[in-house]
Write a protein that holds these residues in place. Structure first.
Motif, PDB file in Angstrom:
ATOM      1  N   GLY A   1      -2.136   8.553  -5.104  1.00  0.00           N
ATOM      2  CA  GLY A   1      -3.221   9.498  -5.330  1.00  0.00           C
ATOM      3  C   GLY A   1      -4.123   9.215  -6.509  1.00  0.00           C
ATOM      4  N   ALA A   2      -3.871   8.164  -7.264  1.00  0.00           N
ATOM      5  CA  ALA A   2      -4.743   7.851  -8.393  1.00  0.00           C
ATOM      6  C   ALA A   2      -6.129   7.451  -7.897  1.00  0.00           C
ATOM      7  CB  ALA A   2      -4.151   6.714  -9.228  1.00  0.00           C
ATOM      8  N   ALA A   3      -7.141   7.933  -8.562  1.00  0.00           N
ATOM      9  CA  ALA A   3      -8.516   7.524  -8.259  1.00  0.00           C
ATOM     10  C   ALA A   3      -8.707   6.139  -8.861  1.00  0.00           C
ATOM     11  CB  ALA A   3      -9.503   8.530  -8.849  1.00  0.00           C
ATOM     12  N   ALA A   4      -8.630   5.105  -8.039  1.00  0.00           N
ATOM     13  CA  ALA A   4      -8.539   3.728  -8.528  1.00  0.00           C
ATOM     14  C   ALA A   4      -9.737   2.897  -8.112  1.00  0.00           C
ATOM     15  CB  ALA A   4      -7.258   3.087  -8.007  1.00  0.00           C
ATOM     16  N   GLU A   5     -10.076   1.947  -8.999  1.00  0.00           N
ATOM     17  CA  GLU A   5     -11.122   0.998  -8.662  1.00  0.00           C
ATOM     18  C   GLU A   5     -10.715  -0.395  -9.098  1.00  0.00           C
ATOM     19  OE1 GLU A   5     -14.965   1.733 -10.433  1.00  0.00           O
ATOM     20  OE2 GLU A   5     -14.332   1.002 -12.387  1.00  0.00           O
TER      21      GLU A   5
ATOM     22  N   ILE B   1      -9.381  -6.655  -2.681  1.00  0.00           N
ATOM     23  CA  ILE B   1      -9.408  -5.660  -1.601  1.00  0.00           C
ATOM     24  C   ILE B   1      -8.752  -6.220  -0.345  1.00  0.00           C
ATOM     25  CG2 ILE B   1     -10.922  -4.347  -0.049  1.00  0.00           C
ATOM     26  CD1 ILE B   1     -12.720  -3.835  -2.497  1.00  0.00           C
ATOM     27  N   ALA B   2      -8.966  -7.504  -0.049  1.00  0.00           N
ATOM     28  CA  ALA B   2      -8.291  -8.124   1.099  1.00  0.00           C
ATOM     29  C   ALA B   2      -6.774  -8.106   0.900  1.00  0.00           C
ATOM     30  CB  ALA B   2      -8.791  -9.546   1.314  1.00  0.00           C
ATOM     31  N   CYS B   3      -6.317  -8.363  -0.327  1.00  0.00           N
ATOM     32  CA  CYS B   3      -4.876  -8.307  -0.610  1.00  0.00           C
ATOM     33  C   CYS B   3      -4.351  -6.882  -0.467  1.00  0.00           C
ATOM     34  CB  CYS B   3      -4.598  -8.840  -2.016  1.00  0.00           C
ATOM     35  SG  CYS B   3      -4.965 -10.599  -2.208  1.00  0.00           S
ATOM     36  N   LEU B   4      -5.134  -5.899  -0.908  1.00  0.00           N
ATOM     37  CA  LEU B   4      -4.744  -4.497  -0.730  1.00  0.00           C
ATOM     38  C   LEU B   4      -4.696  -4.129   0.756  1.00  0.00           C
ATOM     39  CD1 LEU B   4      -6.880  -2.958  -3.613  1.00  0.00           C
ATOM     40  CD2 LEU B   4      -4.379  -3.175  -3.579  1.00  0.00           C
ATOM     41  N   ALA B   5      -5.600  -4.682   1.542  1.00  0.00           N
ATOM     42  CA  ALA B   5      -5.572  -4.447   2.986  1.00  0.00           C
ATOM     43  C   ALA B   5      -4.273  -4.979   3.585  1.00  0.00           C
ATOM     44  CB  ALA B   5      -6.791  -5.091   3.652  1.00  0.00           C
TER      45      ALA B   5
ATOM     46  N   GLY C   1      -4.479   4.710   4.615  1.00  0.00           N
ATOM     47  CA  GLY C   1      -5.019   5.957   4.093  1.00  0.00           C
ATOM     48  C   GLY C   1      -5.316   5.924   2.608  1.00  0.00           C
ATOM     49  N   THR C   2      -4.970   4.862   1.927  1.00  0.00           N
ATOM     50  CA  THR C   2      -5.221   4.719   0.497  1.00  0.00           C
ATOM     51  C   THR C   2      -6.699   4.427   0.272  1.00  0.00           C
ATOM     52  OG1 THR C   2      -3.002   3.821   0.187  1.00  0.00           O
ATOM     53  CG2 THR C   2      -4.590   3.376  -1.557  1.00  0.00           C
ATOM     54  N   TYR C   3      -7.254   5.065  -0.756  1.00  0.00           N
ATOM     55  CA  TYR C   3      -8.645   4.816  -1.122  1.00  0.00           C
ATOM     56  C   TYR C   3      -8.714   3.904  -2.339  1.00  0.00           C
ATOM     57  CZ  TYR C   3     -10.211   8.506   2.006  1.00  0.00           C
ATOM     58  OH  TYR C   3     -10.479   9.258   3.112  1.00  0.00           O
ATOM     59  N   ILE C   4      -9.680   2.998  -2.326  1.00  0.00           N
ATOM     60  CA  ILE C   4      -9.923   2.104  -3.463  1.00  0.00           C
ATOM     61  C   ILE C   4     -11.433   1.879  -3.553  1.00  0.00           C
ATOM     62  CG2 ILE C   4      -9.630  -0.016  -2.121  1.00  0.00           C
ATOM     63  CD1 ILE C   4      -8.364   0.408  -5.677  1.00  0.00           C
ATOM     64  N   ARG C   5     -11.936   1.911  -4.767  1.00  0.00           N
ATOM     65  CA  ARG C   5     -13.351   1.591  -4.946  1.00  0.00           C
ATOM     66  C   ARG C   5     -13.459   0.171  -5.479  1.00  0.00           C
ATOM     67  NH1 ARG C   5     -17.060   5.368  -8.449  1.00  0.00           N
ATOM     68  NH2 ARG C   5     -15.965   4.478 -10.226  1.00  0.00           N
ATOM     69  N   GLY C   6     -14.274  -0.613  -4.846  1.00  0.00           N
ATOM     70  CA  GLY C   6     -14.593  -1.940  -5.330  1.00  0.00           C
ATOM     71  C   GLY C   6     -16.048  -1.965  -5.759  1.00  0.00           C
ATOM     72  N   ARG C   7     -16.300  -2.554  -6.925  1.00  0.00           N
ATOM     73  CA  ARG C   7     -17.686  -2.597  -7.394  1.00  0.00           C
ATOM     74  C   ARG C   7     -17.898  -3.755  -8.351  1.00  0.00           C
ATOM     75  NH1 ARG C   7     -19.179  -0.254 -12.430  1.00  0.00           N
ATOM     76  NH2 ARG C   7     -17.401   0.552 -13.593  1.00  0.00           N
ATOM     77  N   GLY C   8     -19.137  -3.984  -8.705  1.00  0.00           N
ATOM     78  CA  GLY C   8     -19.502  -4.987  -9.683  1.00  0.00           C
ATOM     79  C   GLY C   8     -19.799  -4.339 -11.021  1.00  0.00           C
TER      80      GLY C   8
ATOM     81  N   ASN D   1      -4.551  10.117  -1.874  1.00  0.00           N
ATOM     82  CA  ASN D   1      -5.756  10.545  -2.559  1.00  0.00           C
ATOM     83  C   ASN D   1      -6.680  11.222  -1.552  1.00  0.00           C
ATOM     84  OD1 ASN D   1      -7.979  10.866  -4.135  1.00  0.00           O
ATOM     85  ND2 ASN D   1      -8.173   8.728  -4.711  1.00  0.00           N
ATOM     86  N   THR D   2      -6.919  12.524  -1.728  1.00  0.00           N
ATOM     87  CA  THR D   2      -7.774  13.245  -0.798  1.00  0.00           C
ATOM     88  C   THR D   2      -9.207  13.346  -1.298  1.00  0.00           C
ATOM     89  OG1 THR D   2      -7.124  15.328  -1.808  1.00  0.00           O
ATOM     90  CG2 THR D   2      -5.868  14.602   0.125  1.00  0.00           C
TER      91      THR D   2
END
Length: 151
Positions: free
Chosen positions: A87-91, A105-109, A15-22, A2-3
């Motif tokens: 490349g999916a824009a994921a949250e 997010i820790a598991c994704l790390a 290099g993977t992007y992930i958005r975490g939010r409430g 995901n660029t």
């Protein structure tokens, strides 16, 4: 890869992007996710379901606890990583965006190469300083499998 990450995303070590939010907070301005993984009870789901028109999955995960179906949660976290890596824009989101979201997010790390013993520290540095709030969430992260276990 995901660029063009979603606003507020963190970049995992692979290099993977992930958005975490409430979910209790307004989403950041800008593009919407192409994929979401949401963590909460039926009440949280009923409250926020209508505001999530993109493809998404819910994990029944009570606040401050662990997922009710750990095997399904593991599968869904692995799936989220695979899709975001492609490349999916994921949250990922829960009510407040700290405990359950931080745990995922820790598991994704871990899936992106961080050692389980370092994943919580990494998440607190990159997502939220209080991420992974409870002792049982910490133990769950330490034991998170890099490979989806066979049932």
């Amino acid at each position: 890869m995901n660029t063009s990450p979603l606003p507020g995303s963190v970049r995992l070590p692979d290099g993977t992007y992930i958005r975490g939010r409430g979910l209790r907070h307004p989403p950041p301005e800008g593009p919407t996710p192409g994929l979401g993984l949401y963590l909460g009870s039926g009440r949280l789901r009923r409250r926020h379901q209508a505001a999530l028109p993109w493809p998404h999955t819910w994990i029944d995960w009570p606040d401050f606890l662990l997922p009710r179906d750990p095997h399904e949660a593991i599968r869904q976290i692995h799936h989220l990583h695979e899709r975001a890596r492609a490349g999916a824009a994921a949250e990922v989101a829960c009510g407040g965006g700290v405990g359950r979201t931080g745990t995922v997010i820790a598991c994704l790390a871990i899936l992106s190469g961080v050692a389980p013993t370092d994943a919580i520290t990494w998440t607190r540095e990159h997502h939220h300083p209080k991420a992974v709030e409870t002792p049982w969430q910490r133990r769950w992260v330490f034991r998170f499998p890099r490979v989806v276990p066979n049932d």
